[in-house]
Design an enzyme around this catalytic site. Sequence first.
Site, short mmCIF file in Angstrom:
data_model
loop_
_atom_site.label_atom_id
_atom_site.label_comp_id
_atom_site.label_asym_id
_atom_site.label_seq_id
_atom_site.Cartn_x
_atom_site.Cartn_y
_atom_site.Cartn_z
N ASP A 200 -50.49 -16.66 -7.36
CA ASP A 200 -50.17 -15.68 -6.33
C ASP A 200 -51.44 -14.93 -5.93
O ASP A 200 -52.46 -15.58 -5.64
CB ASP A 200 -49.06 -14.74 -6.83
CG ASP A 200 -48.46 -13.88 -5.72
OD1 ASP A 200 -47.52 -14.33 -5.05
OD2 ASP A 200 -48.95 -12.75 -5.51
N TYR A 326 -51.63 -6.41 0.37
CA TYR A 326 -51.32 -7.30 1.49
C TYR A 326 -52.04 -6.84 2.75
O TYR A 326 -52.59 -7.65 3.50
CB TYR A 326 -49.81 -7.35 1.72
CG TYR A 326 -49.09 -8.21 0.72
CD1 TYR A 326 -48.69 -9.50 1.04
CD2 TYR A 326 -48.82 -7.74 -0.56
CE1 TYR A 326 -48.05 -10.31 0.11
CE2 TYR A 326 -48.18 -8.53 -1.49
CZ TYR A 326 -47.79 -9.81 -1.15
OH TYR A 326 -47.17 -10.60 -2.08
N HIS A 389 -43.10 -20.28 -9.37
CA HIS A 389 -44.22 -19.46 -8.91
C HIS A 389 -44.80 -18.61 -10.04
O HIS A 389 -46.02 -18.40 -10.09
CB HIS A 389 -43.71 -18.57 -7.77
CG HIS A 389 -44.76 -17.76 -7.10
ND1 HIS A 389 -45.68 -18.29 -6.23
CD2 HIS A 389 -45.03 -16.43 -7.15
CE1 HIS A 389 -46.47 -17.33 -5.77
NE2 HIS A 389 -46.10 -16.18 -6.32
#
Length: 412
Positions: A200, A326, A389
């Site tokens: 990630d 982000y 993930h």
Amino acid sequence: MKKNFPGITDNGHQIFQLPTATESITPFELHVPQAAIDDLRLRLSQIRWPDREIVNDWSQGVPLSAAKALVDYWMNNYDWRKFEAHLNRFPQFRTLIDGVGIHFIHARSPHPEALPILLTHGWPGSLVEFLGVIDRLTDPTKFGGSAKDAFHVVIPSIPGYGLSDKPTTLGWNPLRIARAWTVLMQEKLGYTQWVAQGGDWGSAITHALAGERPQGLLAAHVNLPLVVPTTYPDNPSAEEQAAIRDIEYYLNQMSGYADQMNTRPQTIGYALNDSPLALAMWMYEKFWEWTDNQGQPEDALTKDQMLDNISLYWFTGTGTSSARLYWEGVGSTIRNAGFFSASRATSDKITLPMGASIFPGETFHAPRAWAEAAWPDLFYWNEVDKGGHFAAFEQPEIFAKEMYKAFRSFRA
């Protein structure tokens, strides 16, 4: 020695405060004040629930029944103190790097020839993802393995996540974090040879670290290869077609969370910081969508595991600060194109030896051909049969074995 860090009052609510970091490496143990735990339970008891979804699946988000079940468990059965005791088994520290207090686990192997490895988590994960692999990596002999595969394990918390400080200035993107990790490994811990791994955001940071090629970094490994070409091939193979479908599905159906945090992290941050329900569902949905499960998040991770992670965010108030990564990492260049755009923002090749393990439940399955194009020195590539993930979190045994195999050729 356990240290208690009292909270301060904000409109009558307890807020957990971290100790001030200095240039020195200072031992740390986690102990959240009981008042903060009581405040969480009070908030959970006063939730104003929405009406039920009008579908019979997760397509509109977390179903009301699943949300109520998780909250009931959190309020009545979950034991935060058990998690604290587990985390505090491992040597933890805080130190100041580039003006920000960085928290990290540094678990040294009993085997003197162990190879130092830097593990970097992502969102909505944390260092919690790696707690199940530390013993396997530091002492493989306890699990039927060889001392020759042992690692000294370093697990930092990303700035703005969990027990590291929240940045108060702009610019804390994956590259800056990677440079902070170099300072941690080289200057703070004195390692002259080491390897790195991430998934990630940890993958983006590990890519940035590998691109920098700091002295002593021998090789890097990821479980989410960010190797999407800047333009798709004219005649894609079947594997490439499947990868393109993965990307298009992600951008069209799965990236709403990222679009919000890429563009307006502060706005969603009000909910994440004020409401434990909002924080939990924001993350619980991803534990459903991104794990290798049979329809429920609990098929892959226990409620306790997920709530360990969610509670760490809650008590440290890092829902908002974690969302800003982000905005810094993706939104600053391509404001609303989703996570995968980060890998398409550059065509630079990484010449450091790179490896990858591909887990079947991952959101995106990169073709090996794309990795070979982006990483001229691809030293390891393996597809495993279980996991998603959150690779180390979901499958600690498989993940540890992948680390043994991947990095064997880089040992003295």
